[in-house]
Write an enzyme that holds these catalytic residues in place. Structure first.
Site, short mmCIF file in Angstrom:
data_model
loop_
_atom_site.label_atom_id
_atom_site.label_comp_id
_atom_site.label_asym_id
_atom_site.label_seq_id
_atom_site.Cartn_x
_atom_site.Cartn_y
_atom_site.Cartn_z
N ALA A 163 -25.41 32.24 110.70
CA ALA A 163 -25.75 31.78 112.05
C ALA A 163 -26.18 30.33 112.10
O ALA A 163 -25.68 29.53 112.90
CB ALA A 163 -26.84 32.69 112.63
N GLU A 164 -27.13 29.96 111.24
CA GLU A 164 -27.67 28.61 111.29
C GLU A 164 -26.64 27.59 110.78
O GLU A 164 -26.55 26.47 111.30
CB GLU A 164 -28.97 28.52 110.50
CG GLU A 164 -30.09 29.39 111.04
CD GLU A 164 -29.97 30.86 110.61
OE1 GLU A 164 -30.76 31.68 111.12
OE2 GLU A 164 -29.10 31.19 109.78
N ARG B 6 -30.32 41.90 114.87
CA ARG B 6 -29.37 42.67 114.08
C ARG B 6 -30.01 44.00 113.69
O ARG B 6 -30.77 44.07 112.72
CB ARG B 6 -28.95 41.89 112.81
CG ARG B 6 -28.31 40.55 113.09
CD ARG B 6 -26.92 40.73 113.70
NE ARG B 6 -26.21 39.46 113.81
CZ ARG B 6 -26.18 38.70 114.89
NH1 ARG B 6 -26.85 39.09 115.97
NH2 ARG B 6 -25.50 37.57 114.90
N ALA C 244 -24.26 36.39 129.46
CA ALA C 244 -23.96 37.73 129.97
C ALA C 244 -22.48 37.96 129.74
O ALA C 244 -21.65 37.17 130.20
CB ALA C 244 -24.30 37.83 131.45
N ASP D 99 -23.48 31.16 118.26
CA ASP D 99 -23.92 29.95 117.57
C ASP D 99 -23.29 28.71 118.20
O ASP D 99 -23.94 27.66 118.29
CB ASP D 99 -23.55 30.04 116.09
CG ASP D 99 -24.13 31.28 115.44
OD1 ASP D 99 -25.28 31.64 115.75
OD2 ASP D 99 -23.42 31.92 114.63
N ASP E 223 -16.01 31.75 111.34
CA ASP E 223 -17.34 31.75 111.96
C ASP E 223 -17.66 30.48 112.72
O ASP E 223 -18.55 30.48 113.56
CB ASP E 223 -18.40 31.92 110.86
CG ASP E 223 -18.65 33.38 110.49
OD1 ASP E 223 -17.71 34.18 110.64
OD2 ASP E 223 -19.77 33.70 110.06
#
Length: 340
Positions: free
Chosen positions: A41-42, A175, A244, A284, A320
């Protein structure tokens, strides 16, 4: 002639991962082949922000082997400062992703237990040095979800940012598979971390978890109520951002972005995203678009629009990460036509 100084770097802290993906829609249990990508993620936020022109310094730990070198190299080649990515004993964290197919949803299988990052302790990181001169620290709820060691790492990073006077952006990134794997108390842990944050990326479900009170996401007014409750509970918060999503089909989604400030808010119209290539990392990308504008002092409307554009574009990029330039972000109109 004087030149403008470079903006202060964003510092990201979290585990780098390798993602292994079967080709097409072949199930993991029956594939003879796996594609490999670097993610986490980061790291995804770091790569996206760097491409947009924002200096980024990544803090992490990987094993000193070819897999760790691959991960470090992916960030370095994207222009991210990797001088604070150290090495330690252990293995590389992995996850496997099976692409959605028709009515069958995509599936993630984690293989990250006992990784070098999970086994690390706070004293293996020079948080104070990494945060020197930083504009912001970006972390996520994935790190504390990894276990007691992950909690200690996240709390050490937050404490160092607080001591240095560096604002914190916390992306909930809840998660359930990770939290449920150990005797965890996510509400108590996340409440401590969010309590120090200036920016929260999370929706009404994240706020419900934090406050122990159910909030509905049915409509902008109810989303505003959730945001106001979070602002009341966390005095340091200045901004809450969320998306959303309505899943029409596996390859067709509708997505809207929302930014809540204490005295203002903005929610975009739904954007229809068709022929989705890869949904992983879209949150991300959203965070990168948001932080780019936030650090420039933009208002709620511009932050929401840029964050939505980044998330929408990521749906068309495999792997990713996404690396688009600022010019490409500003030119994006969602039309999908060829630019000539």
């Amino acid at each position: 002639m004087s030149t403008a100084s470079a903006p202060a770097p964003v510092v990201t802290f979290g585990e780098l991962l390798l993602r292994l993906t079967p080709p097409g829609q072949v199930p993991l249990a029956r594939t003879p082949l796996l594609g490999i990508d670097v993610g986490g993620a980061e790291a995804n936020v770091a790569i996206a922000l760097s491409a947009l022109g924002r200096p980024v310094r990544a803090v992490s730990l990987v094993p000193d082997n070819p897999l760790g070198q691959m991960a470090r190299g992916a960030l370095g080649s994207a222009g991210v400062d990797i001088s604070r990515i150290t090495t330690g004993p252990g293995r590389m964290g992995l996850y496997f992703f099976e692409q959605p197919s028709g009515p069958i949803a995509g599936r993630v299988t984690y293989d990250r237990a006992y990784s070098a990052f999970v086994a690390a302790t706070p004293d293996q990181f020079d948080f104070a040095g990494a945060l020197d001169g930083a504009a912001l620290l970006h972390i996520s709820g994935i790190t504390p979800a990894l276990g007691p060691g992950g909690v200690a790492l996240a709390e050490a990073a937050v404490a160092a940012a607080k001591a240095a006077g560096v604002p914190i952006c916390f992306d909930g990134n809840y998660r359930s598979n990770l939290w449920s794997a150990w005797d965890s108390d996510p509400r108590a842990i996340l409440t401590r971390l969010v309590g120090e944050a200036e920016v929260l990326i999370g929706n009404h479900r994240d706020i419900s978890l934090l406050l122990g009170e159910q909030f509905s996401g049915d409509g902008p007014d109810r989303r505003r109520l959730a945001a106001e409750a979070a602002f009341a509970a966390f005095p340091k918060l200045k901004l809450i951002a969320s998306t959303a999503r309505h899943v029409v089909a596996a390859s067709t989604h509708e997505l809207a972005a929302r930014v809540d400030l204490r005295n203002d808010h903005w929610q975009t119209d739904d954007m229809r995203i068709e022929n989705i290539v890869d949904r992983i990392g879209t949150g991300d990308a959203f965070a990168a678009g948001l932080l780019l504008r936030y650090l420039e002092g933009a208002g709620a409307r511009e932050m929401a629009r840029s964050a939505l554009a980044m998330a929408a574009m990521k749906h068309g990029v495999p792997g990713d990460t996404i690396a688009v330039t600022r010019a490409e972000l500003e030119a994006f109109d969602g039309g999908g036509d060829v630019r000539r």
